[in-house]
Design a protein around this motif. Structure first.
Motif, PDB file in Angstrom:
ATOM      1  N   HIS A   1      -2.537  -4.690   1.314  1.00  0.00           N
ATOM      2  CA  HIS A   1      -3.124  -3.655   2.164  1.00  0.00           C
ATOM      3  C   HIS A   1      -3.829  -2.639   1.288  1.00  0.00           C
ATOM      4  O   HIS A   1      -3.186  -1.916   0.529  1.00  0.00           O
ATOM      5  CB  HIS A   1      -2.049  -2.973   3.001  1.00  0.00           C
ATOM      6  CG  HIS A   1      -1.272  -3.946   3.840  1.00  0.00           C
ATOM      7  ND1 HIS A   1      -1.811  -4.527   4.958  1.00  0.00           N
ATOM      8  CD2 HIS A   1      -0.036  -4.449   3.686  1.00  0.00           C
ATOM      9  CE1 HIS A   1      -0.912  -5.355   5.469  1.00  0.00           C
ATOM     10  NE2 HIS A   1       0.164  -5.332   4.709  1.00  0.00           N
ATOM     11  N   ARG A   2      -5.143  -2.602   1.402  1.00  0.00           N
ATOM     12  CA  ARG A   2      -5.934  -1.747   0.537  1.00  0.00           C
ATOM     13  C   ARG A   2      -5.557  -0.268   0.682  1.00  0.00           C
ATOM     14  O   ARG A   2      -5.473   0.470  -0.301  1.00  0.00           O
ATOM     15  CB  ARG A   2      -7.409  -1.952   0.891  1.00  0.00           C
ATOM     16  CG  ARG A   2      -8.334  -1.454  -0.171  1.00  0.00           C
ATOM     17  CD  ARG A   2      -9.774  -1.608   0.236  1.00  0.00           C
ATOM     18  NE  ARG A   2     -10.607  -0.914  -0.718  1.00  0.00           N
ATOM     19  CZ  ARG A   2     -11.099  -1.450  -1.811  1.00  0.00           C
ATOM     20  NH1 ARG A   2     -10.859  -2.705  -2.072  1.00  0.00           N
ATOM     21  NH2 ARG A   2     -11.843  -0.755  -2.651  1.00  0.00           N
ATOM     22  N   LYS A   3      -5.330   0.158   1.930  1.00  0.00           N
ATOM     23  CA  LYS A   3      -5.044   1.576   2.144  1.00  0.00           C
ATOM     24  C   LYS A   3      -3.683   1.973   1.585  1.00  0.00           C
ATOM     25  O   LYS A   3      -3.503   3.080   1.076  1.00  0.00           O
ATOM     26  CB  LYS A   3      -5.115   1.909   3.632  1.00  0.00           C
ATOM     27  CG  LYS A   3      -6.553   2.012   4.100  1.00  0.00           C
ATOM     28  CD  LYS A   3      -6.677   2.532   5.492  1.00  0.00           C
ATOM     29  CE  LYS A   3      -8.162   2.652   5.848  1.00  0.00           C
ATOM     30  NZ  LYS A   3      -8.361   2.943   7.255  1.00  0.00           N
TER      31      LYS A   3
ATOM     32  N   SER B   1       0.805   3.426  -3.630  1.00  0.00           N
ATOM     33  CA  SER B   1       1.715   2.584  -4.422  1.00  0.00           C
ATOM     34  C   SER B   1       1.778   3.053  -5.882  1.00  0.00           C
ATOM     35  O   SER B   1       1.204   4.071  -6.230  1.00  0.00           O
ATOM     36  CB  SER B   1       1.263   1.132  -4.347  1.00  0.00           C
ATOM     37  OG  SER B   1       0.141   0.979  -5.166  1.00  0.00           O
ATOM     38  N   THR B   2       2.464   2.261  -6.701  1.00  0.00           N
ATOM     39  CA  THR B   2       2.654   2.683  -8.099  1.00  0.00           C
ATOM     40  C   THR B   2       1.448   2.365  -8.987  1.00  0.00           C
ATOM     41  O   THR B   2       1.360   2.875 -10.090  1.00  0.00           O
ATOM     42  CB  THR B   2       3.887   1.981  -8.694  1.00  0.00           C
ATOM     43  OG1 THR B   2       3.739   0.586  -8.464  1.00  0.00           O
ATOM     44  CG2 THR B   2       5.160   2.469  -8.059  1.00  0.00           C
ATOM     45  N   HIS B   3       0.556   1.522  -8.503  1.00  0.00           N
ATOM     46  CA  HIS B   3      -0.635   1.187  -9.288  1.00  0.00           C
ATOM     47  C   HIS B   3      -1.891   1.446  -8.473  1.00  0.00           C
ATOM     48  O   HIS B   3      -1.908   1.136  -7.280  1.00  0.00           O
ATOM     49  CB  HIS B   3      -0.613  -0.296  -9.692  1.00  0.00           C
ATOM     50  CG  HIS B   3       0.184  -0.552 -10.921  1.00  0.00           C
ATOM     51  ND1 HIS B   3       1.550  -0.428 -10.937  1.00  0.00           N
ATOM     52  CD2 HIS B   3      -0.177  -0.893 -12.173  1.00  0.00           C
ATOM     53  CE1 HIS B   3       1.986  -0.698 -12.147  1.00  0.00           C
ATOM     54  NE2 HIS B   3       0.960  -0.974 -12.921  1.00  0.00           N
TER      55      HIS B   3
END
Lengths: 722, 170
Positions: free
Chosen positions: A296-298, A303-305
């Motif tokens: 999921h791009r959004k 996220s962590t990266h």
């Protein structure tokens, strides 16, 4: 997979001139964890000692009822409660200390555990002599004083590298898969190792692993106990459970998202650093383009990266590292307010009863450097990038708005509000007034912070132009941030203080607003303050004083140190308008002298017009004295408006400066003429006249200058360009 | 791993195969072979790889040939041991082991010797595998490599290299 850029169209901005986002967010994390854990430990305290504490409150107020001398009785009741409050303070302190200790222990033992768990061992020449020889020289290329210890797990076939360690002992772990890359695709191997060395060079390894450690300690010592407590409580009081639960969830989310934001930011800075060493022909871009993509791009934003596309873009255009994000500002406001609100409650437990009213000042003094450290520095970076590109800095007002929203939200989330939510309202009228006051207060706060951010940008833009070296930039920025912190602390101390008083006693607000004499006294008390003077004078002084160093002035875009890569050709300077403090000075002097002339004329004419008997009354003297001060304050609007309309760049601040100059001359005129007439010079009178004239004029000129400068700017834009 | 199989022999033959087909894995060979002989199943399972949350790299898992080569060679050696045992029932285990070794080119230094020396040694040299046996070895190697998820092309290369490592009748 995208191919490496063949030629960089524009030289990249150097993000390492400024402290990184990793640093800011790390501070935010510590602050959010502190706030969140104090909240939890408070809850736990009331879970264990709640009944005893409540009984103690009842006993103390029964022993010292709020009758007769309210202040003495109130202080006596607070004094009676002190042993219980000290127990609460000790409980909170123990909880926070335990959390800090656990985090430090986890951070310290993590490298050893990682080595053991992942079966890492020293990479020796016996295993891979060519690789060892190759790596031996890389640390110098990365500008590290000494080489990290290279360890590896030859059984792990994943292609991956990792920098880890603790203070003074750092490792770079390679997988077996990565070592095979050395023979198959040496450029890719080099890019991965350089990226890991960049983490060491950026000094983010300690922050990263402490971040992870504090998250783990937070989950074990804060989140899990809180869940248990909430579950136990839910059996007794569902409303209380709901109030606790949503706050707990929001606080945990804040800590979690801040943790991830740190981990994302460090990657972008490591990419930027490694890309310089790797050079345009390196494989870093290729390696980043091949990174696994999140589903999921959004969600990748949380996220962590960072998303690989975003990282690839960052290699070509580092300006993403110069943007001040609305959410960063919001998070800063939220985290800092929660933490400081909890700290405030904590300080109240320890402060002697008579000094409890100092707590808003303490909160403001602590809040301002934290907020400025994150948001103020972000504003400097944004302005820097905009100046280099010849653009206008965007999004700063929005960030100020975000900071304000964070402060408002933080107050809603704080433990004190949780207690207030479960306390039944005593009087609906009072509650309604209190609510209306809070709404108004929040609007003033948002507007102030919106303008505050624009002001930081103004100061940054003038000072960045006279920063001739990177060292000078850092010094100027540090000084600028100290001044900015001071101004924010003053503003917030006033705002928090007003809120502290009127939120709890809303009827006092109504009394002040409905009595003109009381309102006038409030204005006089406010105006007759050196703190207000310092705050208002700093508004124009800090940005315009860069003019004194105009010999060093040059467009930021032509300085080579602002770029990450060496410049291959000279760049066209960006357009910029000069500062015109001389014009403001002349306008201020002219208006001041005009006022003095008019005042002298009035002093001469009035004895012929007004009978002596009237002039000898106290009412006349009072009206004359405050009348001349009021007229002086209002007359400062004239130079302020002219300067704000005339000067293209920072018109509002030139207007404020013109008003200040005019105010000083006018105050001097009033004092000199008064002393000539009365044949005495009272120091207290001099101070009162000076502060009321200058502060009153500045308070009137400030909003008007802002509006005029804004209108003048629009008018200029509407004019057809030649 | 049955005791009867000479780990050193397996390791040396597998190393030759890795050198031929995936020389980039040589630095990993020692560790991988140690892990394999300690616990073959675990060593083969570790091919799945582990990616650290904070790590950097494509995260792609390289299919290492080393553990697969070790596994294939083990099977082949087992087969050869059985075949040698059938033809030399009364021989001691030391001699069987010696004979098995000689089936691999790597352990036939005689081939490098001059022709007259070769002829003198011929009587002592055990016979090479028959074409039928070689075919069975190839099938076995191919099957094992496929079973361990090696790509078809690499599996064939490995099987051919195994055959290439054996002594063939002139």
């Amino acid at each position: 997979m995208s191919s490496p850029p063949s030629a960089t169209p524009q030289p990249r901005l150097n993000p390492f001139l400024f402290p990184s986002d990793t640093d800011f967010r790390f501070i935010l994390l510590i602050v959010s964890v502190l706030g969140s854990s104090l909240y939890t430990f408070n809850l736990a305290y009331f879970g264990v000692f709640g009944e005893a504490h409540r009984q103690a409150i009842l006993n103390c107020y029964a022993a010292h009822p709020l009758e007769g001398d309210l202040i003495t009785q109130s202080i006596a009741a607070t004094q009676c409660l002190k042993p219980f409050e000290q127990r609460q303070a000790a409980w909170l302190l123990s909880g926070v200390s335990l959390l800090a200790f656990a985090a430090i222990v986890i951070y310290w033992i993590t490298p050893a555990l990682k080595i053991r768990r992942e079966r890492l061992r020293r990479l020796s020449a016996r295993d891979a002599p060519e690789v060892v020889v190759y790596l031996a020289g890389l640390y110098r290329e990365a500008g590290l004083r000494r080489s990290p210890q290279y360890v590896w797990n030859p059984l792990n076939p994943t292609i991956s590298g990792l920098a880890f360690g603790r203070l003074g002992r750092y490792y770079v772990a390679l997988t077996g898969g990565l070592v095979t890359q050395f023979y198959m695709d040496q450029a890719a191997f080099r890019a991965v190792v350089l990226h890991e060395l960049a983490h060491l060079r950026n000094a983010d390894v300690d922050k990263t692993y402490f971040t992870v450690a504090i998250w783990q300690a937070y989950v074990i010592l804060v989140l899990l106990p809180l869940c248990v407590l909430t579950l136990l409580d839910s059996l007794g009081n569902p409303l209380e459970t709901f109030n606790t639960f949503w706050r707990m969830l929001a606080l945990a989310l804040l800590v979690y998202l801040t943790r991830n934001a740190i981990l994302r930011a460090r990657e972008l800075y490591a990419d930027a650093r490694a890309s310089v060493w790797d050079g345009p022909s390196g494989a870093l871009n290729r390696v980043i383009a091949a990174l696994p993509r999140p589903k999921h791009r959004k969600l990748a934003r949380l996220s962590t990266h960072p998303h690989p596309d975003f990282r690839s873009h960052n290699l070509v255009e580092t300006s993403v590292l110069f943007r001040l994000n609305f959410w960063d500002a919001f998070g800063t406001g939220l985290a800092t307010t929660i933490a400081l609100s909890e700290l405030d409650s904590f300080a109240i437990l320890l402060l002697p009863p008579a000094q409890i009213l100092l707590s808003p000042v303490l909160v403001a003094l602590l809040f301002a450097p934290l907020a400025v450290g994150v948001v103020g520095l972000g504003a400097w970076r944004t302005v820097f990038a905009a100046l280099v590109k010849g653009d206008k800095p965007n999004g700063l007002g929005r960030a100020g708005f975000g900071l304000g929203l964070g402060i408002v939200g933080g107050q809603l989330l704080a433990f004190r509000s949780a207690l207030a939510d479960i306390t039944p309202a005593v009087d609906w009228n009072e509650s309604a007034i209190s609510f209306a006051f809070i709404v108004l207060w929040s609007i003033v706060l948002l507007a102030s912070l919106f303008l505050f951010m624009r002001w930081i940008a103004a100061g940054a833009s003038t000072w960045l132009e006279v920063s001739s070296t990177s060292t000078a930039l850092r010094r100027i920025m540090a000084l600028g941030l100290v001044i900015t912190s001071g101004i924010l602390a003053l503003g917030l101390a006033a705002l928090f203080g007003v809120r502290e008083v009127f939120e709890d006693f809303p009827l006092i607000l109504l009394a002040v607003l409905s009595d003109i004499a009381l309102l006038g006294s409030t204005f006089i008390v406010t105006g007759n303050s050196w703190w207000v003077f310092i705050g208002l004078a700093s508004l124009w002084f800090f940005p315009l004083s860069a003019w004194l160093w105009r010999a060093h002035r040059a467009p930021v875009s032509i300085r080579s140190w602002v770029y990450l890569d060496p410049l291959s050709q000279a760049l066209a300077p960006s357009n910029y308008s000069p500062l015109r403090p001389w014009l403001a000075l002349i306008l201020g002097l002219a208006s001041g002298l005009l006022f003095c002339g008019l005042l002298a004329a009035a002093r001469i004419i009035l004895p012929f017009v007004i009978p002596e008997a009237t002039r000898d009354t106290d009412d006349y003297r009072l009206m004359f004295n405050f009348g001349q001060i009021g007229i002086a304050a209002m007359m400062q609007i004239i130079p302020a408006v002219v300067a704000a309309a005339w000067v293209k760049r920072l018109g509002a601040l030139h207007g404020l400066f013109a008003a200040f100059v005019g105010g000083c001359v006018m105050a001097a005129g009033i004092i000199v003429l008064s002393s000539l007439v009365n044949r005495e010079l009272d120091l207290e009178f001099i101070q009162l006249v000076f502060l009321l004239v200058v502060n009153g004029g500045a308070l009137l000129a400030l909003p008007i200058s802002l509006i005029v400068a804004l209108l003048a700017g629009w008018a200029r834009q509407l004019q057809p360009t030649k | 791993m049955p005791d009867s199989i000479d780990n050193q022999l397996v390791a040396e033959v597998a190393r030759e195969l890795v050198l031929q087909l995936a020389s980039q894995e040589l630095p990993l060979f020692r560790a991988n072979s140690e892990a394999y002989f300690k616990n073959p199943d675990k060593a083969l399972a570790e091919q799945k790889g582990k990616d650290d949350m904070l790590g950097f790299g494509s995260g792609e898992v390289v299919v290492l040939l080393t553990p697969i080569a070790l596994s294939v060679v083990t099977e082949v050696v087992k087969f050869i041991v059985e075949e040698v045992k059938k033809s030399a029932k009364d021989e001691s285990s030391a001699l069987i082991s010696h004979t098995v070794k000689k089936v691999f080119k790597k352990f036939r230094p005689e081939e490098k010797k001059k022709d007259h020396d070769k002829k003198a040694d011929e009587k002592k040299t055990p016979p090479a595998l028959t074409p039928d046996q070689l075919e069975r070895v190839r099938d076995m190697a191919l099957k094992k490599a496929r079973q361990l998820k090696l790509s078809e092309a690499r599996a064939k290369l490995l099987a051919d290299a195994v055959i290439g490592s054996l002594v063939v009748d002139a």
